[in-house]
Design an enzyme around this catalytic site. Sequence first.
Site, mmCIF file in Angstrom:
data_model
loop_
_atom_site.group_PDB
_atom_site.id
_atom_site.type_symbol
_atom_site.label_atom_id
_atom_site.label_comp_id
_atom_site.label_asym_id
_atom_site.label_seq_id
_atom_site.Cartn_x
_atom_site.Cartn_y
_atom_site.Cartn_z
ATOM 1 N N CYS A 134 0.915 -0.935 -0.082
ATOM 2 C CA CYS A 134 -0.186 0.031 -0.038
ATOM 3 C C CYS A 134 0.908 1.098 0.125
ATOM 4 O O CYS A 134 1.676 1.426 1.029
ATOM 5 C CB CYS A 134 -0.765 -0.101 1.214
ATOM 6 S SG CYS A 134 -1.893 1.464 1.514
ATOM 7 N N CYS A 175 -0.142 3.872 -6.563
ATOM 8 C CA CYS A 175 -1.293 3.399 -5.710
ATOM 9 C C CYS A 175 -1.372 2.029 -6.298
ATOM 10 O O CYS A 175 -1.400 1.891 -7.474
ATOM 11 C CB CYS A 175 -2.439 4.168 -5.772
ATOM 12 S SG CYS A 175 -3.740 3.535 -5.148
#
Length: 295
Positions: free
Chosen positions: A88, A199
Amino acid sequence: MLSHDPANQPEESLLPDPRPIGVFDSGVGGLTVLHECLVNLPAEDFVYLGDTGWFPYGGRTHQEVRRLAFRNTSFLVRLGVKLIVVACNSATAVALPELQAAFDTPIVGVVMPGARAAVQATRNRRVGLMATEATVGSASYQRALHALDAGIEVFSVACPRLAPLIQEGDVFSEVVEGAVREYVAPLRQSGVDTVILGCTHYPLISPMLRRFFGASVLLVNSAEEIAREVVEILDRKGFRNAAEREGDYRFYATDNPDVFREVGTRFLQLPIRQVELWDGHAVPVRPPERECTCG
Ligand code: DGL
């Protein structure tokens, strides 16, 4: 001089290491990272935690993201993993150094591998970044890029709508297209020749991104880059599992396991058989292995 010749490694480091590798993300985006790891490390076992109950991280304060990253890491450490991949960008960007300082288990994150690939690839030294607000606000990509090449110009665009839209499902909808058009425009204007997909959700829309950036702009997928790094780390630490076996993978989610299985299958592009629910509270997390003195 350091040597990576297996003949020079201590004997115990050549034994198979059957412990799983832990991977966590705010939701299903990190499954793009898991996919790359599964491709590159077929003999390893993986345990993936998707913090779907707290998704998205991107709009949360740094303090909140840090707290969630610590509790996810503690959860995986309790499962006895040999390495943790923070799949992440938002959690990596705001919490990785603190996590590394607090735990004995090796922990890697997605920012540095993506930055390294971008620095190696760019020809005009103008690099774009698409990421969540938390990641852009942390300036961690900027720091990583400048640590590698202080002359790089960085153009960052926060894309708050993208990850939730992608997670909703219809990645080729006109709504997604509208958002992509809006976020890509300033990067095109700035003349970047390389763009980091900062991302872990974004690889799912790379066909659309490639259409809007055109063939002359290289897109750096942090999922592929971190997988390469994980392979290297396992080799150098002597953490590899026995080569002749087929590894397994299992999942925990902090929200509805059925939804995780359904949405996650698209991200992983492999079957997800079973997902266990972790309520994010009940398993008492072991306190950090070391006292964190940073942040
Ligand atoms: N996986 C997260 C990231 O890479 C997705 C976005 C979010 O949770 O807001 O930043």
